[in-house]
Design a protein around this motif. Structure first.
Motif, short mmCIF file in Angstrom:
data_model
loop_
_atom_site.label_atom_id
_atom_site.label_comp_id
_atom_site.label_asym_id
_atom_site.label_seq_id
_atom_site.Cartn_x
_atom_site.Cartn_y
_atom_site.Cartn_z
N ALA A 150 0.83 -1.21 0.00
CA ALA A 150 0.00 0.00 0.00
C ALA A 150 0.86 1.26 0.00
O ALA A 150 0.58 2.22 -0.72
CB ALA A 150 -0.93 0.01 1.20
N LEU A 151 1.93 1.26 0.79
CA LEU A 151 2.82 2.43 0.83
C LEU A 151 3.47 2.65 -0.53
O LEU A 151 3.66 3.79 -0.96
CB LEU A 151 3.88 2.25 1.92
CG LEU A 151 3.37 2.07 3.35
CD1 LEU A 151 4.54 1.98 4.32
CD2 LEU A 151 2.40 3.16 3.74
N ALA A 152 3.81 1.56 -1.21
CA ALA A 152 4.40 1.66 -2.56
C ALA A 152 3.37 2.22 -3.53
O ALA A 152 3.66 3.14 -4.30
CB ALA A 152 4.88 0.29 -3.02
N CYS A 153 2.18 1.68 -3.51
CA CYS A 153 1.11 2.08 -4.41
C CYS A 153 0.74 3.55 -4.25
O CYS A 153 0.61 4.28 -5.23
CB CYS A 153 -0.11 1.21 -4.13
SG CYS A 153 -1.65 1.77 -4.85
N ASN A 196 9.04 0.70 -2.78
CA ASN A 196 8.31 0.29 -3.97
C ASN A 196 9.01 -0.81 -4.75
O ASN A 196 9.36 -0.65 -5.92
CB ASN A 196 8.03 1.49 -4.87
CG ASN A 196 6.98 1.18 -5.91
OD1 ASN A 196 6.40 0.10 -5.93
ND2 ASN A 196 6.73 2.14 -6.76
N SER A 197 9.21 -1.94 -4.14
CA SER A 197 9.73 -3.10 -4.86
C SER A 197 8.61 -3.80 -5.63
O SER A 197 8.86 -4.74 -6.36
CB SER A 197 10.39 -4.08 -3.88
OG SER A 197 9.43 -4.54 -2.95
N PHE A 198 7.38 -3.33 -5.47
CA PHE A 198 6.22 -3.93 -6.12
C PHE A 198 6.03 -3.44 -7.55
O PHE A 198 5.33 -4.07 -8.33
CB PHE A 198 4.95 -3.64 -5.30
CG PHE A 198 5.03 -4.21 -3.92
CD1 PHE A 198 4.60 -5.49 -3.66
CD2 PHE A 198 5.58 -3.46 -2.88
CE1 PHE A 198 4.69 -6.03 -2.39
CE2 PHE A 198 5.67 -3.99 -1.60
CZ PHE A 198 5.23 -5.27 -1.36
N ARG A 222 3.71 -3.75 -11.77
CA ARG A 222 4.37 -4.24 -13.00
C ARG A 222 4.06 -5.70 -13.29
O ARG A 222 3.99 -6.11 -14.44
CB ARG A 222 5.88 -4.04 -12.90
CG ARG A 222 6.32 -2.64 -13.28
CD ARG A 222 7.81 -2.61 -13.52
NE ARG A 222 8.59 -3.12 -12.43
CZ ARG A 222 9.16 -2.41 -11.50
NH1 ARG A 222 9.03 -1.11 -11.49
NH2 ARG A 222 9.89 -2.97 -10.55
N SER A 223 3.84 -6.49 -12.23
CA SER A 223 3.58 -7.92 -12.45
C SER A 223 2.16 -8.18 -12.92
O SER A 223 1.86 -9.25 -13.44
CB SER A 223 3.83 -8.70 -11.15
OG SER A 223 2.77 -8.44 -10.22
N GLY A 224 1.27 -7.22 -12.71
CA GLY A 224 -0.13 -7.39 -13.06
C GLY A 224 -0.92 -8.21 -12.05
O GLY A 224 -2.09 -8.49 -12.25
N ARG A 225 -0.29 -8.57 -10.94
CA ARG A 225 -0.95 -9.40 -9.93
C ARG A 225 -1.70 -8.59 -8.88
O ARG A 225 -2.70 -9.05 -8.35
CB ARG A 225 0.06 -10.31 -9.23
CG ARG A 225 0.69 -11.36 -10.12
CD ARG A 225 1.64 -12.28 -9.36
NE ARG A 225 2.71 -11.53 -8.70
CZ ARG A 225 2.89 -11.43 -7.39
NH1 ARG A 225 2.10 -12.04 -6.56
NH2 ARG A 225 3.90 -10.72 -6.89
N LEU A 226 -1.19 -7.41 -8.56
CA LEU A 226 -1.79 -6.60 -7.50
C LEU A 226 -2.39 -5.32 -8.07
O LEU A 226 -1.70 -4.57 -8.76
CB LEU A 226 -0.73 -6.22 -6.46
CG LEU A 226 -0.09 -7.36 -5.68
CD1 LEU A 226 1.05 -6.82 -4.82
CD2 LEU A 226 -1.12 -8.06 -4.82
N SER A 227 -3.65 -5.07 -7.77
CA SER A 227 -4.26 -3.81 -8.18
C SER A 227 -4.19 -2.81 -7.02
O SER A 227 -4.00 -3.20 -5.86
CB SER A 227 -5.72 -4.02 -8.58
OG SER A 227 -6.51 -4.32 -7.43
N ARG A 228 -4.36 -1.55 -7.36
CA ARG A 228 -4.40 -0.51 -6.32
C ARG A 228 -5.52 -0.82 -5.31
O ARG A 228 -5.34 -0.67 -4.11
CB ARG A 228 -4.63 0.85 -6.94
CG ARG A 228 -3.48 1.36 -7.75
CD ARG A 228 -3.72 2.81 -8.17
NE ARG A 228 -2.73 3.27 -9.10
CZ ARG A 228 -1.49 3.59 -8.78
NH1 ARG A 228 -1.09 3.51 -7.54
NH2 ARG A 228 -0.64 4.01 -9.70
#
Length: 150
Positions: free
Chosen positions: A44-47, A53-55, A108-114
């Motif tokens: 969440a902090l990255a988003c 932001n390693s996500f 970037r992976s497309g796995r996690l949405s905001r």
């Protein structure tokens, strides 16, 4: 070492009535994030803010610093943190900006949405509820979240 978020929701209640340039249309601290239990989930902090932001999210609000017109309360709390620990990643975002976000956008992976990491079904729900309520009363451009990290 963990990353902890601190900050406050602010609003400018008289700006909607008198206009943004009126001397009484200043920002006021409304709620400390501590009271809303946002947690420190790194996705969440990255988003939201680009912190840890390693996500691979495109951050919504990264590195804007403390607003020049921040409320006295926010400045006081922030100054005490600067003296104690030296916060980093200071930034802010308005409710108007948050309301316009594509919450289905992914990392970037497309796995996690905001929405999955910081949407209304997460620990961020109380923050969004408070901000939405204040925006309904005072206008979306007159409500913002100011944050920093330890």
């Amino acid at each position: 070492m963990s990353t902890e978020i601190s900050g406050m929701i602010e609003c400018r209640p008289l700006a909607r009535i008198f206009g943004e340039d009126d001397e009484d249309a200043i920002w006021h601290a409304a709620v400390d994030l501590f009271l809303l239990n946002t947690g420190n989930a790194y996705d969440a902090l990255a988003c939201l803010f680009g912190v840890r932001n390693s996500f691979g999210f495109r951050p919504l609000s990264e590195g804007r610093g403390l607003p020049d017109d921040a409320s006295d309360s926010v400045r006081g709390v922030f100054s005490s943190r600067v003296e104690a620990q030296g916060p980093y990643g200071t930034t802010w975002i308005s409710w108007a900006e948050l309301a316009a976000v594509d919450w289905d956008e992914t990392d970037r992976s497309g796995r996690l949405s905001r929405s999955m990491v910081a949407g209304p079904q997460t620990h961020w729900a109380p923050v969004w509820t408070v901000m939405r309520t204040l925006a309904e009363l005072h206008g979306p451009e007159h409500v913002r979240l100011v944050v920093w990290f330890d």
